[in-house]
Design an enzyme around this catalytic site. Structure first.
Site, mmCIF file in Angstrom:
data_model
loop_
_atom_site.group_PDB
_atom_site.id
_atom_site.type_symbol
_atom_site.label_atom_id
_atom_site.label_comp_id
_atom_site.label_asym_id
_atom_site.label_seq_id
_atom_site.Cartn_x
_atom_site.Cartn_y
_atom_site.Cartn_z
ATOM 1 N N GLY A 119 0.768 -1.242 0.000
ATOM 2 C CA GLY A 119 0.000 0.000 0.000
ATOM 3 C C GLY A 119 0.796 1.287 0.000
ATOM 4 O O GLY A 119 0.379 2.276 -0.605
ATOM 5 N N ASP A 169 0.717 3.368 4.287
ATOM 6 C CA ASP A 169 -0.365 4.071 3.600
ATOM 7 C C ASP A 169 -1.363 4.661 4.591
ATOM 8 O O ASP A 169 -1.728 5.824 4.510
ATOM 9 C CB ASP A 169 -1.064 3.143 2.586
ATOM 10 C CG ASP A 169 -1.429 1.776 3.155
ATOM 11 O OD1 ASP A 169 -1.250 1.546 4.381
ATOM 12 O OD2 ASP A 169 -1.881 0.908 2.381
ATOM 13 N N ASP A 197 -4.960 2.623 10.683
ATOM 14 C CA ASP A 197 -6.349 2.245 10.952
ATOM 15 C C ASP A 197 -6.416 1.730 12.391
ATOM 16 O O ASP A 197 -6.518 2.511 13.329
ATOM 17 C CB ASP A 197 -6.782 1.212 9.906
ATOM 18 C CG ASP A 197 -8.221 0.762 10.047
ATOM 19 O OD1 ASP A 197 -8.932 1.301 10.913
ATOM 20 O OD2 ASP A 197 -8.643 -0.137 9.299
ATOM 21 N N LYS A 244 -7.070 7.177 9.755
ATOM 22 C CA LYS A 244 -8.532 7.036 9.847
ATOM 23 C C LYS A 244 -9.032 7.643 11.141
ATOM 24 O O LYS A 244 -8.426 7.438 12.201
ATOM 25 C CB LYS A 244 -8.931 5.554 9.810
ATOM 26 C CG LYS A 244 -9.393 5.104 8.463
ATOM 27 C CD LYS A 244 -10.035 3.734 8.510
ATOM 28 C CE LYS A 244 -9.954 3.126 7.124
ATOM 29 N NZ LYS A 244 -10.410 1.733 7.100
ATOM 30 N N PHE A 291 -14.274 2.026 4.601
ATOM 31 C CA PHE A 291 -13.306 1.246 3.824
ATOM 32 C C PHE A 291 -12.984 2.013 2.543
ATOM 33 O O PHE A 291 -13.855 2.249 1.712
ATOM 34 C CB PHE A 291 -13.814 -0.162 3.510
ATOM 35 C CG PHE A 291 -12.744 -0.968 2.833
ATOM 36 C CD1 PHE A 291 -11.721 -1.537 3.585
ATOM 37 C CD2 PHE A 291 -12.713 -1.095 1.456
ATOM 38 C CE1 PHE A 291 -10.682 -2.234 2.963
ATOM 39 C CE2 PHE A 291 -11.685 -1.789 0.832
ATOM 40 C CZ PHE A 291 -10.675 -2.364 1.600
ATOM 41 N N ASP A 303 -6.292 -0.783 -1.467
ATOM 42 C CA ASP A 303 -6.919 -1.681 -2.436
ATOM 43 C C ASP A 303 -8.134 -2.384 -1.865
ATOM 44 O O ASP A 303 -8.317 -2.479 -0.648
ATOM 45 C CB ASP A 303 -5.918 -2.752 -2.879
ATOM 46 C CG ASP A 303 -5.701 -3.799 -1.796
ATOM 47 O OD1 ASP A 303 -5.286 -3.414 -0.681
ATOM 48 O OD2 ASP A 303 -5.959 -4.997 -2.050
ATOM 49 N N ARG A 325 -5.568 0.381 -6.506
ATOM 50 C CA ARG A 325 -4.417 1.052 -5.888
ATOM 51 C C ARG A 325 -3.913 2.225 -6.723
ATOM 52 O O ARG A 325 -3.375 3.180 -6.184
ATOM 53 C CB ARG A 325 -3.262 0.059 -5.711
ATOM 54 C CG ARG A 325 -3.503 -1.024 -4.681
ATOM 55 C CD ARG A 325 -2.184 -1.725 -4.388
ATOM 56 N NE ARG A 325 -2.328 -3.011 -3.724
ATOM 57 C CZ ARG A 325 -2.388 -3.186 -2.412
ATOM 58 N NH1 ARG A 325 -2.360 -2.147 -1.616
ATOM 59 N NH2 ARG A 325 -2.492 -4.401 -1.895
#
Ligand code: IMP
Ligand code: MG
Length: 189
Positions: free
Chosen positions: A53, A109, A112, A140, A161, A168, A174
């Site tokens: 990612g 990336d 989360d 996030k 999401f 991805d 991506r």
């Protein structure tokens, strides 16, 4: 009938666009400035780029940094396995080089749950890194199960999401230069 997956290079098929290419460009430029003013040119710091990612973010970031500012190593780490939910376990390759007594910048990336970064930070600490900093493109807006002290952050994004710019869904999307959510029929939250 299921619609075919859209090609990877257009944002038009997303259910909703949440981050535009301009916002991405501006955030990467700002992070590059922050990184430049943090790392002295002769520091020979290591940059560990978490694949897959973070490749897109890291490529754009490194394009704005002096070539010798970091020794870049790409490092495979994954916690999602073809779904929209984290699997709960982090899988990694062997560390690509010795990190003993090295200054390390971990590039990912998205932050989360924090499980991936937490796992990597533990790994680096155990392997003797002398200084570890973290750099993510997205954070996030959610309660993070593993609290991580981020040093560099591109943008905060909603707790949904997301796909695009390295993120991805089942290996697709991506390459998008924007970030958004999937159309509902493709399983987005
Ligand atoms: P964490 O371990 O839960 O913080 O998640 C980190 C990894 O999960 C990231 O490096 C991404 O690869 C992946 N991930 C987290 N959220 C998303 C998302 O919304 N879309 C796609 N991948 C995600
Ligand atoms: Mg990842």
């Amino acid at each position: 009938m299921q619609c075919p997956l859209p090609s990877n290079d257009t944002c038009d098929h997303l259910g909703e666009i949440l981050v535009t290419p301009q916002q991405i460009d501006q955030a990467v430029t700002r992070v590059a400035q922050e990184v430049r003013s943090t790392y002295p040119p002769d520091d020979s710091a290591l940059a560990l780029v978490l694949l897959e990612g973070a490749r897109w973010f890291a490529n754009d970031l490194f394009a704005q940094l002096a070539e010798d500012l970091f020794e870049r190593h790409d490092f495979k780490a994954s916690s999602y396995h073809g779904t929209t939910q984290s699997s709960g376990t982090v899988q990694t390759d062997e560390l690509p080089c010795s990190v003993q007594n090295r200054t390390v910048l971990v590039i990912d990336d998205i932050y989360d749950t924090g499980r991936t970064l937490g796992h990597i930070l533990d790994l680096l600490t155990q392997a003797g890194a002398s200084e570890i900093k973290t750099c993510v493109m997205f954070e996030k807006e959610c309660p993070h199960a593993h609290a991580i002290d981020l040093d560099f952050r591109g943008l905060t994004v909603p707790d949904r999401f997301l796909v695009g710019y390295g993120l991805d869904f089942e290996g697709n999307y991506r390459d998008l230069q924007c970030v958004g959510v999937l159309p509902q029929h493709l399983g987005s939250s």
